[in-house]
Motif scaffolding. Structure first.
Motif, mmCIF file in Angstrom:
data_model
loop_
_atom_site.group_PDB
_atom_site.id
_atom_site.type_symbol
_atom_site.label_atom_id
_atom_site.label_comp_id
_atom_site.label_asym_id
_atom_site.label_seq_id
_atom_site.Cartn_x
_atom_site.Cartn_y
_atom_site.Cartn_z
ATOM 1 N N ARG A 98 0.857 -1.196 -0.174
ATOM 2 C CA ARG A 98 -0.225 -0.111 -0.104
ATOM 3 C C ARG A 98 0.987 1.321 -0.131
ATOM 4 O O ARG A 98 1.648 1.474 0.851
ATOM 5 C CB ARG A 98 -0.919 -0.099 1.100
ATOM 6 N N ILE A 99 0.623 2.200 -0.966
ATOM 7 C CA ILE A 99 1.393 3.262 -1.087
ATOM 8 C C ILE A 99 0.740 4.366 -0.859
ATOM 9 O O ILE A 99 -0.564 4.721 -0.928
ATOM 10 C CB ILE A 99 1.572 3.391 -2.545
ATOM 11 N N LYS A 100 1.102 5.150 0.043
ATOM 12 C CA LYS A 100 0.663 6.809 0.435
ATOM 13 C C LYS A 100 0.083 7.166 -0.691
ATOM 14 O O LYS A 100 0.611 7.873 -1.698
ATOM 15 C CB LYS A 100 1.813 7.671 0.983
ATOM 16 N N ALA A 101 -1.244 7.763 -0.437
ATOM 17 C CA ALA A 101 -2.123 8.646 -1.221
ATOM 18 C C ALA A 101 -2.528 8.014 -2.539
ATOM 19 O O ALA A 101 -3.018 8.401 -3.527
ATOM 20 C CB ALA A 101 -1.354 9.876 -1.697
ATOM 21 N N LEU A 102 -2.398 6.402 -2.634
ATOM 22 C CA LEU A 102 -2.781 5.743 -3.850
ATOM 23 C C LEU A 102 -3.610 4.672 -3.346
ATOM 24 O O LEU A 102 -3.511 4.088 -2.496
ATOM 25 C CB LEU A 102 -1.464 5.068 -4.758
ATOM 26 N N PRO A 103 -4.730 4.460 -4.079
ATOM 27 C CA PRO A 103 -5.808 3.153 -3.741
ATOM 28 C C PRO A 103 -5.097 2.134 -4.073
ATOM 29 O O PRO A 103 -4.230 1.969 -4.999
ATOM 30 C CB PRO A 103 -6.805 3.701 -4.529
ATOM 31 N N GLY A 104 -5.581 1.083 -3.604
ATOM 32 C CA GLY A 104 -5.225 -0.347 -4.042
ATOM 33 C C GLY A 104 -3.700 -0.726 -3.500
ATOM 34 O O GLY A 104 -3.349 -0.128 -2.696
ATOM 35 N N CYS A 105 -3.519 -1.867 -4.048
ATOM 36 C CA CYS A 105 -2.246 -2.296 -3.412
ATOM 37 C C CYS A 105 -1.272 -2.952 -4.690
ATOM 38 O O CYS A 105 -2.052 -3.347 -5.751
ATOM 39 C CB CYS A 105 -2.149 -2.976 -2.445
ATOM 40 N N TYR A 106 -0.167 -2.967 -4.772
ATOM 41 C CA TYR A 106 0.897 -3.402 -5.920
ATOM 42 C C TYR A 106 1.814 -4.250 -5.223
ATOM 43 O O TYR A 106 2.156 -4.388 -4.374
ATOM 44 C CB TYR A 106 1.284 -2.065 -6.314
ATOM 45 N N ASP A 107 2.261 -5.134 -6.092
ATOM 46 C CA ASP A 107 3.344 -6.157 -6.187
ATOM 47 C C ASP A 107 4.847 -5.752 -6.906
ATOM 48 O O ASP A 107 4.698 -5.256 -7.927
ATOM 49 C CB ASP A 107 2.896 -7.484 -6.825
ATOM 50 N N TYR A 108 5.611 -6.166 -6.118
ATOM 51 C CA TYR A 108 7.120 -5.648 -6.507
ATOM 52 C C TYR A 108 8.037 -6.842 -6.450
ATOM 53 O O TYR A 108 7.773 -7.632 -5.548
ATOM 54 C CB TYR A 108 7.443 -4.597 -5.686
ATOM 55 N N TRP A 109 8.981 -6.879 -7.376
ATOM 56 C CA TRP A 109 9.945 -7.805 -7.127
ATOM 57 C C TRP A 109 11.457 -7.252 -7.047
ATOM 58 O O TRP A 109 11.499 -6.002 -7.653
ATOM 59 C CB TRP A 109 10.208 -8.682 -8.520
ATOM 60 N N GLY A 110 12.358 -7.791 -6.282
ATOM 61 C CA GLY A 110 13.879 -7.185 -6.461
ATOM 62 C C GLY A 110 14.273 -7.740 -7.555
ATOM 63 O O GLY A 110 13.818 -8.663 -8.425
ATOM 64 N N GLN A 111 15.626 -7.042 -7.754
ATOM 65 C CA GLN A 111 16.543 -7.540 -9.212
ATOM 66 C C GLN A 111 16.916 -8.916 -8.938
ATOM 67 O O GLN A 111 17.498 -9.429 -10.138
ATOM 68 C CB GLN A 111 17.440 -6.411 -9.334
ATOM 69 N N GLY A 112 17.173 -9.602 -7.741
ATOM 70 C CA GLY A 112 17.653 -10.879 -7.737
ATOM 71 C C GLY A 112 19.240 -10.925 -7.213
ATOM 72 O O GLY A 112 19.949 -9.742 -7.464
ATOM 73 N N THR A 113 19.597 -11.772 -6.315
ATOM 74 C CA THR A 113 20.908 -11.824 -5.760
ATOM 75 C C THR A 113 21.537 -13.239 -6.012
ATOM 76 O O THR A 113 20.809 -14.371 -5.749
ATOM 77 C CB THR A 113 21.224 -11.335 -4.356
#
Length: 119
Positions: A98-113
């Motif tokens: 959940r991001i400030k001031a934005l509705p809904g929620c989002y998914d993210y990935w790292g770049q990998g190690t």
């Protein structure tokens, strides 16, 4: 914008340990699930474990432990007694951010190690 930055990968001998960290940065209100996937050479990405916000640590395979710091939006993967078959790229993920001031929620990935375990 949210970024996931991983650290802690490298080369280790069989039987050794590594601790991976993944820090999420940006205008984050909360992250429902943080965790790790692994992708071995020539194989599909597979889930190691994820932790829901408010949960404690989680043990996986009897050798790995996933934990998170909800204040710092950071997830850790402690890997002990490493085996050559643990060699893989390890990806951090964050589900339902959940991001400030934005509705809904989002998914993210790292770049990998990369984690390489020598025999």
């Amino acid at each position: 914008q949210v970024q996931l930055v991983e650290s802690g990968g490298g080369l280790v001998q069989a039987g050794g340990s590594l601790r991976l960290a993944c820090a999420a940065s940006g205008s984050i209100d909360s992250i429902k699930v943080m965790g790790w996937y692994q992708q071995a050479p020539g194989k599909q990405r597979e889930l190691v474990a994820g932790i829901t916000i408010g949960s404690g640590t989680k043990s996986v395979k009897g050798r790995f432990t996933v934990s998170r710091d909800n204040v710092k939006n950071t997830v850790f993967l402690q890997m002990n007694s490493l085996k050559p078959e643990d060699t893989a790229v390890y990806y951090c993920y964050a589900d339902c951010v959940r991001i400030k001031a934005l509705p809904g929620c989002y998914d993210y990935w790292g770049q990998g190690t990369q984690v390489t375990v020598s025999s």
